[in-house]
Design an enzyme around this catalytic site. Structure first.
Site, PDB file in Angstrom:
ATOM      1  N   GLY A 183      14.863 -62.117 -21.572  1.00  0.00           N
ATOM      2  CA  GLY A 183      16.270 -61.784 -21.335  1.00  0.00           C
ATOM      3  C   GLY A 183      16.616 -61.832 -19.854  1.00  0.00           C
ATOM      4  O   GLY A 183      17.530 -61.134 -19.394  1.00  0.00           O
ATOM      5  N   LYS A 184      15.899 -62.696 -19.122  1.00  0.00           N
ATOM      6  CA  LYS A 184      16.138 -62.802 -17.676  1.00  0.00           C
ATOM      7  C   LYS A 184      17.551 -63.286 -17.386  1.00  0.00           C
ATOM      8  O   LYS A 184      18.175 -62.862 -16.419  1.00  0.00           O
ATOM      9  CB  LYS A 184      15.130 -63.780 -17.036  1.00  0.00           C
ATOM     10  CG  LYS A 184      13.695 -63.324 -17.155  1.00  0.00           C
ATOM     11  CD  LYS A 184      12.738 -64.338 -16.572  1.00  0.00           C
ATOM     12  CE  LYS A 184      12.599 -65.610 -17.382  1.00  0.00           C
ATOM     13  NZ  LYS A 184      12.020 -65.452 -18.708  1.00  0.00           N
ATOM     14  N   GLY A 185      18.053 -64.194 -18.236  1.00  0.00           N
ATOM     15  CA  GLY A 185      19.391 -64.769 -18.013  1.00  0.00           C
ATOM     16  C   GLY A 185      20.439 -63.678 -17.920  1.00  0.00           C
ATOM     17  O   GLY A 185      21.255 -63.658 -17.002  1.00  0.00           O
ATOM     18  N   GLY A 194      15.431 -71.476 -21.390  1.00  0.00           N
ATOM     19  CA  GLY A 194      16.717 -71.340 -22.072  1.00  0.00           C
ATOM     20  C   GLY A 194      17.235 -69.951 -21.786  1.00  0.00           C
ATOM     21  O   GLY A 194      16.868 -69.002 -22.457  1.00  0.00           O
ATOM     22  N   HIS A 195      18.031 -69.829 -20.751  1.00  0.00           N
ATOM     23  CA  HIS A 195      18.518 -68.512 -20.351  1.00  0.00           C
ATOM     24  C   HIS A 195      19.885 -68.264 -20.989  1.00  0.00           C
ATOM     25  O   HIS A 195      20.871 -68.887 -20.607  1.00  0.00           O
ATOM     26  CB  HIS A 195      18.573 -68.424 -18.821  1.00  0.00           C
ATOM     27  CG  HIS A 195      17.208 -68.497 -18.192  1.00  0.00           C
ATOM     28  ND1 HIS A 195      16.987 -68.770 -16.875  1.00  0.00           N
ATOM     29  CD2 HIS A 195      15.980 -68.328 -18.739  1.00  0.00           C
ATOM     30  CE1 HIS A 195      15.684 -68.759 -16.628  1.00  0.00           C
ATOM     31  NE2 HIS A 195      15.063 -68.498 -17.752  1.00  0.00           N
ATOM     32  N   ASP A 219      17.778 -51.882 -28.333  1.00  0.00           N
ATOM     33  CA  ASP A 219      18.538 -51.686 -29.572  1.00  0.00           C
ATOM     34  C   ASP A 219      17.888 -52.345 -30.787  1.00  0.00           C
ATOM     35  O   ASP A 219      18.129 -51.947 -31.916  1.00  0.00           O
ATOM     36  CB  ASP A 219      19.965 -52.221 -29.390  1.00  0.00           C
ATOM     37  CG  ASP A 219      19.958 -53.670 -28.936  1.00  0.00           C
ATOM     38  OD1 ASP A 219      19.391 -53.946 -27.853  1.00  0.00           O
ATOM     39  OD2 ASP A 219      20.485 -54.539 -29.663  1.00  0.00           O
ATOM     40  N   GLY A 274      22.038 -54.443 -25.601  1.00  0.00           N
ATOM     41  CA  GLY A 274      22.818 -55.438 -26.339  1.00  0.00           C
ATOM     42  C   GLY A 274      22.947 -56.685 -25.495  1.00  0.00           C
ATOM     43  O   GLY A 274      22.550 -56.694 -24.328  1.00  0.00           O
ATOM     44  N   ASN A 320      12.762 -76.570 -19.948  1.00  0.00           N
ATOM     45  CA  ASN A 320      12.051 -75.825 -21.001  1.00  0.00           C
ATOM     46  C   ASN A 320      12.602 -74.403 -21.092  1.00  0.00           C
ATOM     47  O   ASN A 320      12.455 -73.740 -22.100  1.00  0.00           O
ATOM     48  CB  ASN A 320      10.527 -75.801 -20.751  1.00  0.00           C
ATOM     49  CG  ASN A 320      10.152 -75.404 -19.324  1.00  0.00           C
ATOM     50  OD1 ASN A 320      10.999 -75.306 -18.454  1.00  0.00           O
ATOM     51  ND2 ASN A 320       8.871 -75.194 -19.083  1.00  0.00           N
TER      52      ASN A 320
HETATM   53  P1  IMP Z   1       6.029 -76.447 -21.774  1.00  0.00           P
HETATM   54  O1  IMP Z   1       6.544 -75.579 -20.688  1.00  0.00           O
HETATM   55  O2  IMP Z   1       7.115 -77.184 -22.515  1.00  0.00           O
HETATM   56  O3  IMP Z   1       4.907 -77.357 -21.341  1.00  0.00           O
HETATM   57  O4  IMP Z   1       5.372 -75.478 -22.884  1.00  0.00           O
HETATM   58  C1  IMP Z   1       4.176 -74.756 -22.643  1.00  0.00           C
HETATM   59  C2  IMP Z   1       4.216 -73.399 -23.325  1.00  0.00           C
HETATM   60  O5  IMP Z   1       5.185 -72.584 -22.683  1.00  0.00           O
HETATM   61  C3  IMP Z   1       4.632 -73.434 -24.790  1.00  0.00           C
HETATM   62  O6  IMP Z   1       3.963 -72.398 -25.475  1.00  0.00           O
HETATM   63  C4  IMP Z   1       6.115 -73.143 -24.756  1.00  0.00           C
HETATM   64  O7  IMP Z   1       6.576 -72.598 -25.970  1.00  0.00           O
HETATM   65  C5  IMP Z   1       6.151 -72.132 -23.640  1.00  0.00           C
HETATM   66  N1  IMP Z   1       7.439 -72.075 -22.953  1.00  0.00           N
HETATM   67  C6  IMP Z   1       7.941 -72.963 -22.068  1.00  0.00           C
HETATM   68  N2  IMP Z   1       9.135 -72.571 -21.621  1.00  0.00           N
HETATM   69  C7  IMP Z   1       9.397 -71.405 -22.224  1.00  0.00           C
HETATM   70  C8  IMP Z   1      10.486 -70.482 -22.119  1.00  0.00           C
HETATM   71  O8  IMP Z   1      11.454 -70.646 -21.374  1.00  0.00           O
HETATM   72  N3  IMP Z   1      10.390 -69.366 -22.901  1.00  0.00           N
HETATM   73  C9  IMP Z   1       9.317 -69.120 -23.695  1.00  0.00           C
HETATM   74  N4  IMP Z   1       8.287 -69.949 -23.810  1.00  0.00           N
HETATM   75  C10 IMP Z   1       8.329 -71.082 -23.073  1.00  0.00           C
END
Ligand code: IMP
Length: 436
Positions: free
Chosen positions: A14-16, A39-40, A334, A416, A37
């Site tokens: 929940g850093k975002g 998703g915030h 929550d 929340g 990779n």
């Molecule tokens: P990669 O970063 O796509 O190479 O994935 C390597 C590992 O890090 C995998 O287990 C991904 O599910 C996990 N991972 C990468 N980015 C996130 C993120 O933002 N949140 C949670 N897991 C992540």
């Protein structure tokens, strides 16, 4: 005060929301590692935004946002994100700065990510398939292509030819229709388009930050992923390919350690992980399902269901040590509403021994059984509660016990997804921060 905000678990803490919330206290928000990779997720003005590459401060109109050299950038993903925000009425204008030293994710990196995972079979990492690992591999192998290289078409062509040929050779026998041979001219054309659009944002980020600090502008450093996914300190090899921990701030932006005044770790009130690798407190039964459903624990980037479990205080304590955390932001309290009792993992039992520190070997960690302490749950809802005193007594006791076991105070408790569903506890951080 300059603040670093980073993940104290396996990402998705929940850093975002926390970065977005604290942004009005700062003038600059800078991402130092990872790529799309991440998703915030940020809920603002009744809308949901998922930020992948852009710092989570971007939703605030007067903030300068920086993408540091430690980040790997897929230009297509960056432009898609900027266009999405523009459709929602948020203009980037000249508020974005991109390091000339940041490495690029090119189309062949995604192919190589998929290929590597396919070849690993049972041993796959469960990556996000965004080409992150192969882009960092190229960086370390000294054949990567950096944003600044786009300014020099002659040497760029040479480097792209070399890398595309290598990709085509590697994929070789697997060159079915899905894995068709890549044409370097297509890659180069894409890079030319990328440069045209990116050029105005490209700068020496280290110089910019040094000047900004001299002018007294406050900076927030934003991490992606989490401590246990760090390439050095995470559950290797089930990790991402960058330094999500505190050292990444210095190497990923070109700032010295004294530029970081305070380090805030973000941790959920329970634990999740997406992808493969050990997760000692994982719950595979109905409570795990309940956490997943109530907490909407599905990947913001890939939509994959997250593995859920009880709060692992050994893991968070580890994050406190590795990052020198001053405080925690405890999120999603929550989600635990209504559970009759809660378990907190305080140590691991491993081959007859009791471990209070994370083992460095993933196989050993996978063999560890959590040792739990049971705490009473609460029935009154905490969702949307804005002051600590209004939390049910048992919820306060839960937070207090987590503080005790991890050794750091919870400066923020999130109740929340909305900006206002937050408790900010006065007097915990050296400089009081406002939330807006
Ligand atoms: P990669 O970063 O796509 O190479 O994935 C390597 C590992 O890090 C995998 O287990 C991904 O599910 C996990 N991972 C990468 N980015 C996130 C993120 O933002 N949140 C949670 N897991 C992540």
């Amino acid at each position: 005060m300059n603040l670093a905000v980073l993940g104290a678990q396996w990402g998705d803490e929940g850093k975002g929301k926390i970065v977005d919330l604290l942004t009005p206290n700062f003038s600059i928000v800078a991402r130092y590692q990872g790529g799309h990779n991440a998703g915030h997720t940020v809920y603002a003005n009744g809308r949901k935004f998922v930020l992948r590459l852009l710092p989570s401060g971007i939703l605030h109109p007067s903030i300068t946002c920086i993408i540091g050299n430690g980040v790997v950038i897929d230009p297509v993903a960056l432009f898609a994100e900027i266009d999405e925000l523009a459709q929602a009425g948020i203009e980037i204008g000249d508020r974005l700065l991109v390091s000339d030293k940041a490495h690029l994710i090119l189309p062949y990196h995604r192919d190589l990510d998929l290929l590597s995972e396919a070849r690993r079979g049972e041993r796959r990492i469960g990556t996000t398939s965004r080409g992150i690992g192969p882009a960092y591999e190229d960086k370390i192998a000294r054949r990567g292509i950096r944003v600044g290289d786009l300014a020099n078409p002659a040497s760029l062509e040479d480097a792209v030819r070399h890398n595309v040929d290598a990709r085509n050779r590697l994929i070789g026998a697997e060159a079915t229709s899905e894995w068709k041979t890549m044409d370097r001219r297509d890659v180069l054309a894409g890079l030319e388009r990328a440069w045209t659009r990116m050029r105005p944002w490209v700068t020496d980020v280290s110089v910019f930050l040094a000047r900004a600090r001299q002018e007294g502008r406050a900076v927030m450093f934003e991490g992606a992923q989490g401590t246990l996914l760090d390439i050095d300190h995470g559950t290797y090899p089930y990790v991402t390919s960058s330094n999500a921990t505190i050292g990444g701030v210095c190497t990923g932006l070109g700032v010295g350690p004294k530029a970081i005044d305070t380090v805030l770790g973000v941790a959920k009130a329970y634990t999740t992980r997406v992808g493969e690798g050990p997760l000692p407190t994982e719950l595979t039964g109905p409570i795990g399902d309940r956490l997943r459903e109530t907490g909407k624990e599905f990947g913001a980037v890939t939509g994959r269901p997250r593995r859920c479990g009880w709060y692992d205080a050994v893991a968070v304590r580890y994050a406190v040590r590795v990052n020198g955390l001053d405080a925690l932001a405890l999120t999603k309290l929550d989600v635990l509403d209504g559970l009759p009792e809660l378990q907190v993992c305080t140590a691991y039992r491993c081959n007859g021994a009791t471990l209070t520190e994370m083992p460095g070997d993933h196989a050993q960690l996978a063999a560890c059984e959590p040792i739990y302490e049971t705490l009473p749950g609460w029935s009154a809802p905490t969702q949307g509660v804005k002051t600590y005193d209004q939390l049910p007594r048992e919820a306060r006791a839960y937070v207090a016990r987590l503080e005790e076991i991890t050794g750091v105070p919870a400066a923020i408790v999130s109740t929340g997804s909305g900006r206002d569903e937050t408790i900010l506890r006065e007097g915990v951080l050296s400089r009081p921060l406002a939330i807006r």
